[in-house]
Scaffold this motif. Structure first.
Motif, short mmCIF file in Angstrom:
data_model
loop_
_atom_site.label_atom_id
_atom_site.label_comp_id
_atom_site.label_asym_id
_atom_site.label_seq_id
_atom_site.Cartn_x
_atom_site.Cartn_y
_atom_site.Cartn_z
N VAL A 128 -33.09 7.60 12.04
CA VAL A 128 -31.94 8.49 12.18
C VAL A 128 -32.46 9.93 12.19
CG1 VAL A 128 -29.76 9.28 11.18
CG2 VAL A 128 -30.40 6.87 11.02
N VAL A 129 -32.25 10.63 13.29
CA VAL A 129 -32.73 12.01 13.39
C VAL A 129 -31.62 13.02 13.15
CG1 VAL A 129 -34.69 11.47 14.86
CG2 VAL A 129 -32.48 11.99 15.91
N ASP A 130 -30.35 12.58 13.21
CA ASP A 130 -29.25 13.50 12.90
C ASP A 130 -28.04 12.68 12.47
OD1 ASP A 130 -28.27 16.22 12.76
OD2 ASP A 130 -26.95 15.69 14.42
N GLU A 131 -27.41 13.10 11.40
CA GLU A 131 -26.20 12.46 10.88
C GLU A 131 -25.20 13.55 10.52
OE1 GLU A 131 -24.68 9.63 7.14
OE2 GLU A 131 -26.80 10.18 7.35
N VAL A 132 -24.01 13.45 11.08
CA VAL A 132 -22.95 14.42 10.81
C VAL A 132 -21.68 13.67 10.46
CG1 VAL A 132 -21.48 16.23 11.80
CG2 VAL A 132 -23.93 16.18 12.33
N HIS A 133 -21.04 14.08 9.37
CA HIS A 133 -19.74 13.53 8.98
C HIS A 133 -18.69 14.56 9.34
CE1 HIS A 133 -21.58 10.67 5.72
NE2 HIS A 133 -22.13 10.54 6.90
N GLY A 134 -17.85 14.23 10.33
CA GLY A 134 -16.84 15.16 10.80
C GLY A 134 -15.50 14.92 10.14
N PHE A 135 -14.70 15.98 10.05
CA PHE A 135 -13.37 15.86 9.46
C PHE A 135 -12.39 16.73 10.24
CE2 PHE A 135 -15.86 19.04 7.17
CZ PHE A 135 -15.08 20.19 7.29
N ARG A 136 -11.12 16.33 10.23
CA ARG A 136 -10.09 17.16 10.81
C ARG A 136 -9.71 18.26 9.83
NH1 ARG A 136 -10.62 17.24 15.78
NH2 ARG A 136 -10.69 15.18 16.71
N TYR A 137 -9.51 19.45 10.34
CA TYR A 137 -9.21 20.61 9.51
C TYR A 137 -7.75 20.98 9.71
CZ TYR A 137 -11.13 24.63 6.91
OH TYR A 137 -11.46 25.57 5.96
N PHE A 138 -7.29 22.04 9.08
CA PHE A 138 -5.89 22.44 9.15
C PHE A 138 -5.41 22.54 10.61
CE2 PHE A 138 -7.55 24.34 5.22
CZ PHE A 138 -6.65 23.84 4.29
N ASP A 139 -4.29 21.90 10.92
CA ASP A 139 -3.64 22.01 12.24
C ASP A 139 -4.61 21.69 13.38
OD1 ASP A 139 -1.42 22.99 10.82
OD2 ASP A 139 -2.13 25.05 11.01
N ARG A 140 -5.57 20.82 13.14
CA ARG A 140 -6.59 20.50 14.13
C ARG A 140 -7.40 21.73 14.55
NH1 ARG A 140 -6.76 15.41 15.40
NH2 ARG A 140 -4.91 14.09 15.24
N ARG A 141 -7.60 22.64 13.61
CA ARG A 141 -8.40 23.82 13.87
C ARG A 141 -9.86 23.56 13.51
NH1 ARG A 141 -4.98 28.35 14.56
NH2 ARG A 141 -2.81 27.78 14.12
N ASP A 142 -10.75 24.35 14.13
CA ASP A 142 -12.14 24.31 13.73
C ASP A 142 -12.35 25.29 12.58
OD1 ASP A 142 -12.22 26.85 14.91
OD2 ASP A 142 -13.12 26.10 16.76
#
Length: 338
Positions: A128-142
């Protein structure tokens, strides 16, 4: 009448959580990866059946080098290594990656469990060379405070933008996915006025409305990522970007993930962002956002996962690799490109 090959879950609705895994495959591990492909749907079911409301999916993508090492026969017409983009001030690097997993669900823990099971199944064949855990933020904002993905195509338009068709019939129902990890300097960003931030993005922050032609700067992100052909046709991709971050490491970013039927479309977007349109008129967001990874993968149809192409033979593996064009080499093709 033949049935169109079914795509992987690239057209599924956006979710609240995701795990993005980029792996490299060791020499000799190619058959392990090939053996995994028809097993993947069963692994997804083993986790998802117990959590029917989570909408758990797993999309797998295969890099150019791994494809050549693993399969005989035709190859996807648009598959090549990620093309590094070097402009006068900004750089989109190409980084290692043979295999990509995009795991999505309502909550993070099913994504984690599925990613863990697939990683265990591959064993020593991969790193594994990269692992990212993504999440939704307020109002689908970044994390920059703007809604992300507003202009995603929907319905038939999304399918047309994302799915390979008669132009490459051996790989119909497949897609391409480009990934990049961007790190943001939130301090520098938040020090700017709201108006300056809106001009950098090309949208109003509060209501997500695109700035009008008189107000829209030519170096805004929105302006530079709109690809319009001479006949007026707009070329689109499907984004499933997600915020991510680590308070301990002081890392705050956006994981860009764009699906397209033709990788030329996101590549043209990157050239406009990093080199400029015209040259030097680069994306204002790059003043506070730095790309640290870059990969391109082919996403097979479900039929191709269930019945992968023939394994590459020892005789074929001994043949010299096909010569790459200047475009495949990346840096020379896009340095100073117009």
């Amino acid at each position: 009448m033949p049935v169109d090959p079914q795509p992987q879950a690239v057209l599924s609705p956006l979710t609240e959580s995701a795990v993005f895994l980029t792996l490299t495959v060791a020499d000799g591990g190619e058959q392990t990866v090939r053996d995994l492909l028809p097993e993947l749907a069963g692994i997804v079911r083993s986790v998802g059946f117990r959590l029917p409301d989570e909408g758990l999916t797993c999309i797998v993508g295969i890099g150019s080098d791994l494809w050549d090492r693993t399969f005989d026969g035709p190859r996807p017409a648009g598959l090549h290594p990620f093309r590094e983009v070097v402009g006068g001030r900004h750089h989109a690097p190409s980084t290692p990656g043979d295999l990509f997993l995009h795991v999505r669900a309502l909550r993070l823990y099913p994504c984690f469990e599925l990613a863990r099971l697939v990683r265990d199944r591959l064993g020593a064949a991969v790193d594994v060379v990269d692992e990212v855990h993504g999440f939704r933020y307020f109002d689908r904002r970044d994390l920059l405070g703007f809604v992300d993905g507003t202009e995603n195509p929907t319905g038939d338009d999304a399918a047309a933008a994302v799915l390979i068709g008669a132009e490459d019939p051996d790989f119909a129902g497949g897609s391409y996915v480009m990934t990049q990890k961007y790190l943001h300097d939130l301090g520098a960003w938040q020090a700017q006025s709201v108006e300056a931030r809106e001009h950098a993005v090309g949208r109003r922050m509060l209501d997500d409305v695109e700035l009008d032609e008189q107000t829209q700067p030519s170096d805004s992100h929105v302006a530079l990522t709109q690809i319009v052909e001479e006949d007026g046709t707009e070329r689109e991709i499907l984004r499933d970007n997600m915020p991510f971050g680590s308070i301990a490491r002081g890392e705050y970013g956006t994981y860009f993930i764009g699906y397209a039927a033709d990788p030329d479309v996101p590549e043209r977007m990157l050239t406009r962002m990093f080199v400029g349109e015209p040259v030097g008129n680069t994306d204002r967001l790059l003043e506070v956002s730095t790309a640290v990874t870059g990969n391109l993968f082919f996403v097979p149809s479900t039929a191709m996962l269930d019945d992968p192409p023939p394994a590459r033979t020892a005789a074929a593996a001994a043949e010299p690799a096909p010569a790459r064009s200047a475009g495949d080499l990346g840096i020379g093709a896009l340095r100073g490109a117009r």
